[in-house]
Design an enzyme around this catalytic site. Structure first.
Site: not given
Length: 313
Positions: A68, A115, A137, A244-245, A275-276
């Site tokens: 999100t 959500h 996802r 990008s993350f 998180r990752k």
């Protein structure tokens, strides 16, 4: 009460009290403990359903942990036409969390997010075919990511029920849909797919988290086309790079997107949103038996639904 304005000691006491409270329930769905929902669940949820949508509104619909914040930043950049980070938190335009009167008075175009289950989003938006972006996802990574989020977020944990408990407790709970936050992911996806199939909802741009990971520029181009925004290849590449993350996490932590307040309320004082940001981490969590149990649930819940998930990249 504004928890953020309290002293650290008072804030911890207030957060501890929130963690202990049971989830509000509406129409069979457990909901996070956002202040407007806690104040009057029925009133706030009905106000969302009856919200006066505008033709220029864009509604981002996702189940928690489906990217999100990531997609919110990408779309915000597309709408502004460049790769500058946006200030402010998406909670300010999150229907279940925000002040709906302030949202109603916000200037167009409004980029709104939620959500909530399909049957709870604004009826006018659906009936009039206004733009919706739906991001999904693979369910196994969603389960792992949501577990780690719930464990740190006072609004989605429940001390009285010892939820989420251990990973083993949690995944059994999810398979049985006991703590069905937002109705649970299986129901969430099934309801959306049925609505699209029967044309109850139209003008929906469907995207997958894993496709955005694998081909970010191509997916950004698809989003831009849906939003009727012409962007150069360079701008789309810049957006992909900025979002990008690693870069998005760094921008959040460094204050480039404004003050990061989530560590102030997190159980471990970290930002529990990020998180990752990977695909396939579920393999580090699911035992063989848990994976077999989960696959059986997926087969049962998605029978007759044409959904193909990517579980590793």
């Amino acid at each position: 009460m504004d928890i953020l304005s309290l002293s650290p000691e008072e804030r911890e006491k207030a957060l501890d009290a929130v963690r202990k409270v049971k989830f509000p329930i509406y129409d069979g769905c457990m909901l996070p403990k956002f202040p407007p929902i806690m104040a009057n669940t029925e009133k706030h949820m009905q106000s969302i359903r009856n919200f006066d949508s505008r033709e220029s509104d864009i509604l981002l619909c996702t189940f928690p942990k489906c990217g999100t914040h990531w997609v919110h930043e990408i779309v915000s950049m597309i709408l502004q036409g460049d790769a500058r980070y946006t200030k402010g938190h998406k909670l300010n335009f999150m229907m279940e969390a925000c002040n709906l009167e302030e949202l109603a008075n916000a200037p167009s175009p409004r980029f709104i997010n939620t959500h909530l289950a399909f049957r709870h989003i604004p009826k006018k938006h659906v009936d009039n075919g206004y733009k919706i972006i739906l991001v999904s996802r693979n369910p196994k990574d969603v389960m792992v990511s949501f577990y780690n989020h719930i464990d740190r977020d006072p609004l989605t944990s429940c001390g009285e029920d010892n939820f989420p408990g251990t990973w083993s407790d949690y995944i059994q709970d999810m398979c049985e849909n006991r703590h069905n936050i937002y109705g649970g992911y299986f129901n969430y996806l099934s309801e959306w797919e049925e609505a699209k199939k029967t044309k109850v909802v139209t003008n929906v741009h469907s995207a997958f988290y894993e496709d955005l990971k694998k081909n970010p520029v191509a997916e950004i181009a698809r989003l831009a086309a849906f939003l009727n925004k012409e962007l150069s290849s360079q701008v789309m590449e810049d957006i992909a790079n900025k979002c990008s993350f690693k870069n998005l996490v760094d921008a959040t932590k460094s204050g480039q997107k404004g003050e990061d307040v989530l560590p102030l309320v997190s159980r471990d004082k970290t930002n529990f949103v990020f998180r990752k940001g990977t695909t396939g981490d579920w393999k580090n969590w699911f035992t063989v038996a848990q994976n077999e149990m989960f696959d059986q649930v997926l087969e049962r819940e998605f029978k007759g639904i044409d959904l193909k998930f990517t579980y590793e990249l």
